[in-house]
Design a protein around this motif. Structure first.
Motif, PDB file in Angstrom:
ATOM      1  N   ASP A  60      -1.821  -7.607   3.363  1.00  8.33           N
ATOM      2  CA  ASP A  60      -2.926  -7.577   2.397  1.00  8.33           C
ATOM      3  C   ASP A  60      -4.119  -8.403   2.892  1.00  8.33           C
ATOM      4  O   ASP A  60      -5.275  -8.017   2.705  1.00  8.33           O
ATOM      5  N   ILE A  70      -8.900  -6.120  -2.277  1.00  4.19           N
ATOM      6  CA  ILE A  70      -8.106  -4.934  -2.640  1.00  4.19           C
ATOM      7  C   ILE A  70      -8.537  -4.332  -3.991  1.00  4.19           C
ATOM      8  O   ILE A  70      -8.673  -3.106  -4.094  1.00  4.19           O
ATOM      9  N   GLU A  86      -3.594   0.866   4.440  1.00  3.76           N
ATOM     10  CA  GLU A  86      -2.526  -0.140   4.522  1.00  3.76           C
ATOM     11  C   GLU A  86      -1.557   0.229   5.649  1.00  3.76           C
ATOM     12  O   GLU A  86      -1.161  -0.615   6.455  1.00  3.76           O
ATOM     13  N   GLY A 105       2.520  -5.771   1.892  1.00  5.20           N
ATOM     14  CA  GLY A 105       2.240  -5.494   0.493  1.00  5.20           C
ATOM     15  C   GLY A 105       3.426  -4.738  -0.101  1.00  5.20           C
ATOM     16  O   GLY A 105       4.166  -4.045   0.623  1.00  5.20           O
TER      17      GLY A 105
END
Ligand SMILES: Nc1ncnc2c1ncn2[C@@H]1O[C@H](COP(=O)(O)OP(=O)(O)O)[C@@H](O)[C@H]1O
Ligand SMILES: O=C(O)C1=C[C@@H](OP(=O)(O)O)[C@@H](O)[C@H](O)C1
Ligand SMILES: [Mg+2]
Length: 203
Positions: A60, A70, A86, A105
């Motif tokens: 992240d 994000i 991602e 994540g």
């Protein structure tokens, strides 16, 4: 598997000249943490990196370095675009030979390419599990985690049900962090046997 993982992590931390002959004596290339939001992947990953001397990467944080925060990315481009980017960020890390602790994540395992990459021999994957009540305490109202917007508890529960099989599928080790501090979780991964204890003769 736990024994082999401990052996490789210990080797990563302490063995400078590892044998090319014995795979278990070779330092782990990567330790990858997966699991739901609030499992402590970012926090435990940081502690584990400090413990092993491996560099720390959080997918992240890497994503935000490239694309900005994000929540803003979600609002502007949507979840599908987030998942694609991602996966690219994680693919970049997994495609390099550099050893590290990689905290993913929570939704990283949704991507088939990421799951394939995690199945390779260069990654030791730890599924950090956590009980629902503790996870919800940790993530609070879900600030900074746009997928939880609206109904954090209900959404967290539904998402875990959807993903738990994938977490288990990619994992070499499952660690329930409920009731553990982040430091305790990191020591469990390395192997509690190696944990320094306060000496009784030198309190
Ligand atoms: N084992 C733990 N015990 C108590 N609090 C924790 C623990 N692990 C993480 N936290 C706290 O919970 C919150 C979420 O942790 P984080 O590492 O961001 O989880 P994840 O990356 O899995 O979503 C942070 O505020 C962190 O300080
Ligand atoms: O589970 C998810 O879908 C997500 C988890 C978050 O990371 P953490 O699991 O580190 O909170 C972050 O990647 C994003 O908000 C989406
Ligand atoms: Mg995180």
């Amino acid at each position: 598997m736990t024994g082999a993982l401990e052996a490789r992590l210990t080797a990563a931390a302490t063995v400078a000249a590892a044998s090319d002959e014995d795979p278990d004596a070779r330092p782990a290339r990567r330790v990858v943490l997966v699991g739901p939001m609030g499992a402590g992947k970012t926090t435990v990953g940081r502690a584990l990196a400090a413990l092993t001397g491996l560099p720390f990467v959080d997918s992240d944080e890497l994503f935000a370095q490239v694309h900005g925060p994000i929540p803003e990315f979600f609002a502007e481009h949507g979840e599908a675009a987030f998942r694609a980017e991602e996966a690219r960020v994680i693919g970049h890390v997994l495609g390099r030979p550099a050893p590290c602790v990689l905290s993913c994540g929570g939704g990283a395992v949704l991507h088939p390419g990421t799951r394939r990459a995690l199945a390779g021999p260069d990654s030791d994957v730890v599924y950090l599990a956590v009980g629902e009540a503790e996870a919800l305490r940790r993530v609070g109202g879900g600030a900074g985690r746009p997928v939880l917007a609206g109904d954090p508890a209900g959404t967290w529960r539904r998402i875990l049900a959807e993903r738990e099989g994938l977490y288990r599928q990619v994992a070499d080790l499952v660690l329930d962090t409920t009731g553990l501090t982040a430091a305790e979780a990191a020591w469990r991964i390395v192997g509690d046997a190696h944990r320094p204890r306060r000496s009784e003769s030198h309190p």
